[in-house]
Design a protein around this motif. Structure first.
Motif, PDB file in Angstrom:
ATOM      1  N   THR A 100      22.440  -3.781  64.626  1.00  0.00           N
ATOM      2  CA  THR A 100      21.640  -3.734  63.504  1.00  0.00           C
ATOM      3  C   THR A 100      22.326  -3.661  62.253  1.00  0.00           C
ATOM      4  OG1 THR A 100      21.418  -1.420  63.139  1.00  0.00           O
ATOM      5  CG2 THR A 100      19.990  -2.191  64.790  1.00  0.00           C
ATOM      6  N   GLY A 101      21.584  -3.684  61.005  1.00  0.00           N
ATOM      7  CA  GLY A 101      22.664  -3.315  59.829  1.00  0.00           C
ATOM      8  C   GLY A 101      22.985  -1.820  59.569  1.00  0.00           C
ATOM      9  N   GLY A 102      22.628  -0.990  60.844  1.00  0.00           N
ATOM     10  CA  GLY A 102      22.961   0.410  60.464  1.00  0.00           C
ATOM     11  C   GLY A 102      22.284   1.222  59.832  1.00  0.00           C
ATOM     12  N   GLY A 103      21.462   0.892  58.781  1.00  0.00           N
ATOM     13  CA  GLY A 103      20.886   1.687  57.964  1.00  0.00           C
ATOM     14  C   GLY A 103      19.355   2.536  58.323  1.00  0.00           C
ATOM     15  N   PRO A 104      18.767   2.762  57.519  1.00  0.00           N
ATOM     16  CA  PRO A 104      17.564   3.551  57.801  1.00  0.00           C
ATOM     17  C   PRO A 104      16.299   2.705  58.106  1.00  0.00           C
ATOM     18  CG  PRO A 104      17.550   3.447  55.316  1.00  0.00           C
ATOM     19  CD  PRO A 104      18.941   2.735  56.085  1.00  0.00           C
ATOM     20  N   GLY A 105      15.132   3.246  58.326  1.00  0.00           N
ATOM     21  CA  GLY A 105      13.940   2.454  58.465  1.00  0.00           C
ATOM     22  C   GLY A 105      13.969   1.628  59.889  1.00  0.00           C
ATOM     23  N   LEU A 106      13.669   0.487  59.843  1.00  0.00           N
ATOM     24  CA  LEU A 106      13.512  -0.068  61.241  1.00  0.00           C
ATOM     25  C   LEU A 106      15.019  -0.521  61.911  1.00  0.00           C
ATOM     26  CD1 LEU A 106      10.719  -2.760  60.393  1.00  0.00           C
ATOM     27  CD2 LEU A 106      10.497  -0.497  61.558  1.00  0.00           C
ATOM     28  N   MET A 107      16.100  -0.480  61.242  1.00  0.00           N
ATOM     29  CA  MET A 107      17.352  -0.487  61.554  1.00  0.00           C
ATOM     30  C   MET A 107      17.639   0.896  62.317  1.00  0.00           C
ATOM     31  SD  MET A 107      19.345  -2.092  58.535  1.00  0.00           S
ATOM     32  CE  MET A 107      18.632  -1.090  57.152  1.00  0.00           C
ATOM     33  N   VAL A 141      30.676 -11.788  55.440  1.00  0.00           N
ATOM     34  CA  VAL A 141      31.393 -11.408  56.598  1.00  0.00           C
ATOM     35  C   VAL A 141      30.751 -10.779  57.554  1.00  0.00           C
ATOM     36  CG1 VAL A 141      33.265 -10.054  57.339  1.00  0.00           C
ATOM     37  CG2 VAL A 141      33.672 -11.129  55.182  1.00  0.00           C
ATOM     38  N   ARG A 142      29.762  -9.912  57.073  1.00  0.00           N
ATOM     39  CA  ARG A 142      28.704  -9.063  58.076  1.00  0.00           C
ATOM     40  C   ARG A 142      27.862 -10.058  58.421  1.00  0.00           C
ATOM     41  NH1 ARG A 142      23.765  -6.315  55.915  1.00  0.00           N
ATOM     42  NH2 ARG A 142      23.330  -4.692  56.844  1.00  0.00           N
ATOM     43  N   LYS A 143      27.411 -11.229  57.674  1.00  0.00           N
ATOM     44  CA  LYS A 143      26.443 -12.092  58.175  1.00  0.00           C
ATOM     45  C   LYS A 143      27.299 -12.926  59.498  1.00  0.00           C
ATOM     46  CE  LYS A 143      23.571 -14.089  55.491  1.00  0.00           C
ATOM     47  NZ  LYS A 143      23.002 -14.680  53.965  1.00  0.00           N
ATOM     48  N   VAL A 144      28.225 -13.342  59.250  1.00  0.00           N
ATOM     49  CA  VAL A 144      28.861 -13.675  60.195  1.00  0.00           C
ATOM     50  C   VAL A 144      28.847 -13.225  61.766  1.00  0.00           C
ATOM     51  CG1 VAL A 144      31.079 -14.703  61.143  1.00  0.00           C
ATOM     52  CG2 VAL A 144      30.472 -15.275  58.669  1.00  0.00           C
ATOM     53  N   MET A 145      29.102 -11.798  61.694  1.00  0.00           N
ATOM     54  CA  MET A 145      29.094 -10.773  62.661  1.00  0.00           C
ATOM     55  C   MET A 145      27.776 -10.996  63.492  1.00  0.00           C
ATOM     56  SD  MET A 145      32.297 -10.236  62.798  1.00  0.00           S
ATOM     57  CE  MET A 145      33.448 -10.392  61.306  1.00  0.00           C
ATOM     58  N   PHE A 146      26.806 -10.898  62.723  1.00  0.00           N
ATOM     59  CA  PHE A 146      25.259 -10.639  63.193  1.00  0.00           C
ATOM     60  C   PHE A 146      25.227 -11.908  64.015  1.00  0.00           C
ATOM     61  CE2 PHE A 146      24.046  -7.999  59.609  1.00  0.00           C
ATOM     62  CZ  PHE A 146      23.350  -6.972  60.576  1.00  0.00           C
ATOM     63  N   VAL A 147      25.622 -12.837  63.464  1.00  0.00           N
ATOM     64  CA  VAL A 147      25.615 -14.417  64.455  1.00  0.00           C
ATOM     65  C   VAL A 147      26.437 -14.492  65.471  1.00  0.00           C
ATOM     66  CG1 VAL A 147      25.441 -16.965  64.082  1.00  0.00           C
ATOM     67  CG2 VAL A 147      24.565 -15.474  62.206  1.00  0.00           C
ATOM     68  N   LYS A 148      27.539 -14.201  65.160  1.00  0.00           N
ATOM     69  CA  LYS A 148      28.604 -14.739  66.203  1.00  0.00           C
ATOM     70  C   LYS A 148      28.542 -14.327  67.516  1.00  0.00           C
ATOM     71  CE  LYS A 148      33.772 -15.103  66.802  1.00  0.00           C
ATOM     72  NZ  LYS A 148      33.835 -16.388  67.329  1.00  0.00           N
ATOM     73  N   TYR A 149      28.073 -12.849  67.498  1.00  0.00           N
ATOM     74  CA  TYR A 149      27.940 -12.160  68.818  1.00  0.00           C
ATOM     75  C   TYR A 149      26.440 -11.863  69.004  1.00  0.00           C
ATOM     76  CZ  TYR A 149      32.876 -11.273  68.007  1.00  0.00           C
ATOM     77  OH  TYR A 149      34.198 -11.738  67.760  1.00  0.00           O
ATOM     78  N   ALA A 150      25.632 -12.730  68.893  1.00  0.00           N
ATOM     79  CA  ALA A 150      24.031 -12.531  69.252  1.00  0.00           C
ATOM     80  C   ALA A 150      23.795 -13.609  70.111  1.00  0.00           C
ATOM     81  CB  ALA A 150      23.430 -12.407  67.953  1.00  0.00           C
ATOM     82  N   LYS A 151      23.047 -13.331  71.086  1.00  0.00           N
ATOM     83  CA  LYS A 151      22.250 -14.199  71.857  1.00  0.00           C
ATOM     84  C   LYS A 151      20.920 -14.424  71.725  1.00  0.00           C
ATOM     85  CE  LYS A 151      25.679 -14.433  74.991  1.00  0.00           C
ATOM     86  NZ  LYS A 151      26.429 -15.853  75.422  1.00  0.00           N
ATOM     87  N   SER A 170      19.531 -18.092  59.679  1.00  0.00           N
ATOM     88  CA  SER A 170      19.659 -18.288  61.112  1.00  0.00           C
ATOM     89  C   SER A 170      18.902 -19.764  61.509  1.00  0.00           C
ATOM     90  CB  SER A 170      18.992 -17.285  61.842  1.00  0.00           C
ATOM     91  OG  SER A 170      17.668 -17.061  61.916  1.00  0.00           O
ATOM     92  N   LEU A 171      17.607 -19.859  60.897  1.00  0.00           N
ATOM     93  CA  LEU A 171      16.849 -21.380  61.435  1.00  0.00           C
ATOM     94  C   LEU A 171      17.562 -22.345  60.880  1.00  0.00           C
ATOM     95  CD1 LEU A 171      13.309 -20.035  60.558  1.00  0.00           C
ATOM     96  CD2 LEU A 171      14.485 -20.058  62.713  1.00  0.00           C
ATOM     97  N   ASN A 172      18.313 -22.011  59.496  1.00  0.00           N
ATOM     98  CA  ASN A 172      19.070 -23.285  59.002  1.00  0.00           C
ATOM     99  C   ASN A 172      20.353 -23.763  59.618  1.00  0.00           C
ATOM    100  OD1 ASN A 172      21.129 -24.036  56.224  1.00  0.00           O
ATOM    101  ND2 ASN A 172      19.500 -25.285  56.715  1.00  0.00           N
TER     102      ASN A 172
END
Length: 213
Positions: free
Chosen positions: A69-76, A118-128, A146-148
């Motif tokens: 996750t983004g590590g923050g509050p709420g739904l994260m 940089v953070r966005k790359v990490m979300f994509v690179k290691y996600a199934k 992600s869709l694009n």
């Protein structure tokens, strides 16, 4: 730790960017298959989507996936909480912003980023898979990027699951009745993502894609 004046020189800024990539690659390359969860930081604990997010990530973690996750509050926070409750891997990719975002208490592996890209790359690179819970601009940004990337074949196809027909239904209808009708999208583009409501449907979409169901 980099001093602020270090980043004022555009050439030297490259080294800070490199450092964030190196840290991210070193840590996340060891977590195994993962699912990235996106959703609003503003949704409170008494909101039904908070509990729903927690249930979803509990089941995802039980399937053997790490939860990012983004590590923050709420739904994260809800997502990390569900993963931790299931004794799964709970990762947070925190971002340094003017209104400081503190990591939630359920993150077990924390990475801190200065640069959004940089953070966005990490979300994509290691996600199934990506699971998109209700959210605002940040969540929409992650969804459409992600869709694009999948549409343009810059990354391999993987499940992108929107959760909440009541929340996302209007957007999906607009894509079909306006963007598709005007020729801005192709019919196959609308098959890149799925829209569900229940935790078991999220897991089913992911497992179906990888031939586990």
């Amino acid at each position: 730790m980099f001093r602020n004046d270090f980043t004022k020189d555009e050439t030297w800024r490259i080294f800070r960017i490199m450092a964030e990539f190196v840290d991210g690659f070193e840590v996340l390359s060891k977590i195994g298959p993962a699912v990235s969860i996106f959703g609003s930081a503003r949704i409170k604990k008494n909101d039904p989507y908070y509990k729903l997010t927690e249930k979803i990530t509990y089941q995802i973690a039980k399937e053997g996936y790490a939860v990012i996750t983004g590590g923050g509050p709420g739904l994260m926070e809800a997502a990390n909480k569900g993963a931790k409750k299931a004794e799964g891997k709970s990762i947070g990719l925190n971002i340094q912003i003017p209104l400081e975002q503190k990591a939630n208490a359920y993150v077990e592996t924390l990475l801190d980023f200065h640069y959004f890209f940089v953070r966005k790359v990490m979300f994509v690179k290691y996600a199934k898979a990506f699971v998109i819970m209700p959210g605002g601009f940040g969540t929409l940004d992650e969804l459409f990027e992600s869709l694009n990337l999948i549409q343009t074949e810059r990354i391999g196809k993987f499940p992108v699951v929107l959760v909440g027909r009541k929340y996302w239904g209007g957007l999906v209808d607009w894509l079909k009745t306006t963007a598709l009708k005007r020729g801005c999208l192709a019919q196959e583009d609308l098959r890149i993502f799925s829209l569900v409501d229940k935790p078991e449907e999220v897991v089913e979409e992911i497992n179906k894609f990888y031939g586990k169901s």
